[in-house]
Design a protein around this motif. Structure first.
Motif, PDB file in Angstrom:
ATOM      1  N   ARG A  70       0.844  -1.188   0.000  1.00  0.00           N
ATOM      2  CA  ARG A  70       0.000   0.000   0.000  1.00  0.00           C
ATOM      3  C   ARG A  70       0.880   1.239   0.000  1.00  0.00           C
ATOM      4  O   ARG A  70       1.872   1.298   0.722  1.00  0.00           O
ATOM      5  CB  ARG A  70      -0.803   0.067   1.292  1.00  0.00           C
ATOM      6  N   CYS A  71       0.475   2.246  -0.748  1.00  0.00           N
ATOM      7  CA  CYS A  71       1.159   3.531  -0.674  1.00  0.00           C
ATOM      8  C   CYS A  71       0.830   4.153   0.689  1.00  0.00           C
ATOM      9  O   CYS A  71      -0.333   4.232   1.064  1.00  0.00           O
ATOM     10  CB  CYS A  71       0.674   4.432  -1.793  1.00  0.00           C
ATOM     11  N   PRO A  72       1.845   4.603   1.440  1.00  0.00           N
ATOM     12  CA  PRO A  72       1.567   5.168   2.767  1.00  0.00           C
ATOM     13  C   PRO A  72       0.856   6.518   2.675  1.00  0.00           C
ATOM     14  O   PRO A  72       0.330   7.009   3.673  1.00  0.00           O
ATOM     15  CB  PRO A  72       2.959   5.333   3.385  1.00  0.00           C
ATOM     16  N   SER A  73       0.820   7.100   1.500  1.00  0.00           N
ATOM     17  CA  SER A  73       0.213   8.413   1.371  1.00  0.00           C
ATOM     18  C   SER A  73      -1.229   8.349   0.839  1.00  0.00           C
ATOM     19  O   SER A  73      -2.145   8.940   1.407  1.00  0.00           O
ATOM     20  CB  SER A  73       1.099   9.262   0.455  1.00  0.00           C
ATOM     21  N   CYS A  74      -1.463   7.572  -0.249  1.00  0.00           N
ATOM     22  CA  CYS A  74      -2.817   7.533  -0.836  1.00  0.00           C
ATOM     23  C   CYS A  74      -3.538   6.211  -0.560  1.00  0.00           C
ATOM     24  O   CYS A  74      -4.702   6.065  -0.872  1.00  0.00           O
ATOM     25  CB  CYS A  74      -2.744   7.779  -2.349  1.00  0.00           C
ATOM     26  N   ARG A  75      -2.845   5.220  -0.019  1.00  0.00           N
ATOM     27  CA  ARG A  75      -3.375   3.896   0.310  1.00  0.00           C
ATOM     28  C   ARG A  75      -3.739   3.039  -0.910  1.00  0.00           C
ATOM     29  O   ARG A  75      -4.341   1.979  -0.757  1.00  0.00           O
ATOM     30  CB  ARG A  75      -4.579   3.973   1.271  1.00  0.00           C
ATOM     31  N   ASN A 119       7.145   3.233  -4.806  1.00  0.00           N
ATOM     32  CA  ASN A 119       7.071   4.101  -5.974  1.00  0.00           C
ATOM     33  C   ASN A 119       5.614   4.196  -6.425  1.00  0.00           C
ATOM     34  O   ASN A 119       5.155   3.407  -7.243  1.00  0.00           O
ATOM     35  CB  ASN A 119       7.939   3.480  -7.078  1.00  0.00           C
ATOM     36  N   CYS A 120       4.864   5.164  -5.889  1.00  0.00           N
ATOM     37  CA  CYS A 120       3.433   5.205  -6.182  1.00  0.00           C
ATOM     38  C   CYS A 120       3.145   5.980  -7.467  1.00  0.00           C
ATOM     39  O   CYS A 120       3.500   7.146  -7.602  1.00  0.00           O
ATOM     40  CB  CYS A 120       2.675   5.832  -5.019  1.00  0.00           C
ATOM     41  N   LEU A 121       2.464   5.294  -8.393  1.00  0.00           N
ATOM     42  CA  LEU A 121       2.096   5.913  -9.673  1.00  0.00           C
ATOM     43  C   LEU A 121       1.174   7.113  -9.495  1.00  0.00           C
ATOM     44  O   LEU A 121       1.122   7.999 -10.337  1.00  0.00           O
ATOM     45  CB  LEU A 121       1.326   4.892 -10.526  1.00  0.00           C
ATOM     46  N   TYR A 122       0.388   7.093  -8.399  1.00  0.00           N
ATOM     47  CA  TYR A 122      -0.671   8.091  -8.257  1.00  0.00           C
ATOM     48  C   TYR A 122      -0.285   9.226  -7.307  1.00  0.00           C
ATOM     49  O   TYR A 122      -1.094  10.082  -7.000  1.00  0.00           O
ATOM     50  CB  TYR A 122      -1.963   7.410  -7.807  1.00  0.00           C
ATOM     51  N   CYS A 123       0.967   9.193  -6.825  1.00  0.00           N
ATOM     52  CA  CYS A 123       1.451  10.262  -5.945  1.00  0.00           C
ATOM     53  C   CYS A 123       2.654  10.958  -6.562  1.00  0.00           C
ATOM     54  O   CYS A 123       3.441  11.583  -5.845  1.00  0.00           O
ATOM     55  CB  CYS A 123       1.820   9.702  -4.569  1.00  0.00           C
ATOM     56  N   SER A 124       2.816  10.839  -7.866  1.00  0.00           N
ATOM     57  CA  SER A 124       3.980  11.465  -8.510  1.00  0.00           C
ATOM     58  C   SER A 124       3.853  12.986  -8.389  1.00  0.00           C
ATOM     59  O   SER A 124       2.747  13.516  -8.290  1.00  0.00           O
ATOM     60  CB  SER A 124       4.042  11.046  -9.977  1.00  0.00           C
TER      61      SER A 124
HETATM   62 ZN   LIG Z   1       0.197   6.967  -3.466  1.00  0.00          ZN
END
Ligand SMILES: [Zn+2]
Ligand SMILES: [Zn+2]
Lengths: 201, 201
Positions: free
Chosen positions: B57-62, B69-74
């Motif tokens: 899980r991305c720690p920022s957007c879950r 390396n989150c694709l959706y938090c670039s």
């Molecule tokens: Zn994210």
């Protein structure tokens, strides 16, 4: 195009190898496994590996079997002297689940199809001939599908059985139970008509 | 009951863990994998193992992400100052695939449902509050589903956003594009009617 992270993309791509699974279902399955059923995911992966490693073919009936122990070649199944010839493992399972037949089987793993390079060798017909000759078989029940290729295969197998001096039967084809003549396709109806049987007096 | 060999039985059982797969499809899938696509079977097992090991899980957007390396938090997604709140990863992917939105997200991984023990803590709302406060967010777009629980969740998130002094928007609900009033369900139509908008002069 949606951007997936690489391993999620690969998981979705792999699930599309399952029959009947399109891109939408594959995504739903992948998210479900990762999000709600990681234990189930692991169970699927383990079960596939185990099956690939241990499930082979029975050398006698060609059905899937494990550890040389074939469920469909047990001694009790030999008693009737019947041998049912089917195209696929799914056909065998359909007969087991819907009929009381508990005799032996031979799974062709296909049907004669010269265009696709599938001849007697690919269907293991020499093995079938051996079984007809030496395996205390008295009746060969042909349960190939009523398609052009299935019928050609049935004809070929029937000739083999007759040459071996065995009784040959073919499962009946016709109007499905509960079906209405009006809605049955023409070739089925023609077949049912020409194959009509005399009723007892 | 049909007798399957043990590992074939387990494979079929495991495939039923996939959403939308009943006993018939599970059998068809298992036979297909063993009979016609052993390479595909292996691909599925490997992809599941890889995904289970590496997709977290991305720690920022879950959202699901790999290797931090989150694709959706670039960084490019932060430019608009927009943050879209959705219930599930599938909802995020639906928005990515059908809309031009390329801002940031927050995935609740559920919706408020006291009966099921799902409250603000389970949905990570304290993390969401942090992001609203300190992440250069100017607009919170609420895209929870138009169900009772989704609406309750939307209300709660909207209150949080207002408390943080942010603009709050909710995606529109109403008659689907191409839908006909006659066939739309009553609650959708009532919603569409009460949510009518003034047209420019
Ligand atoms: Zn994210
Ligand atoms: Zn066997």
């Amino acid at each position: 195009m949606v951007a997936y992270s690489p391993r999620l993309a690969r998981l979705i791509e792999s699930l599309r190898r399952l029959p009947g699974v399109g891109p939408k279902s594959a995504q739903r399955m992948a998210l479900h496994l990762l999000d709600r059923d990681r234990e189930g995911a692991s169970f699927v992966a383990r079960s596939i590996d185990e099956a690939l490693e241990h499930v082979g073919r029975c050398p006698s009936c060609r059905m899937f079997c494990e550890g040389g122990n074939c469920l469909y070649c047990s001694p009790s199944r030999a008693e009737s002297g019947q041998l049912c010839v089917v195209e696929t493992p799914a056909d065998l399972l359909a007969i087991e689940s819907s009929t009381p037949y508990r005799g032996r089987y031979f799974v062709l793993m296909g049907k004669l199809s010269p265009i696709d390079g599938i001849g007697p060798e690919e269907l293991g017909l020499s093995l079938l001939a051996q079984r007809m000759g030496g395996d205390r078989v008295s009746e060969v029940i042909i349960a190939t599908n009523p398609t052009v290729e299935g019928e050609a295969t049935a004809y070929y197998v029937a000739e083999m059985a007759r040459a071996a001096g065995l009784k040959v039967t073919r499962i009946a084809h016709g109007v499905p139970m509960g079906g209405e003549l009006e809605y049955v396709d023409g070739s089925t109806l023609a077949h049912a008509f020409s194959g009509r049987q005399t009723l007892g007096a």
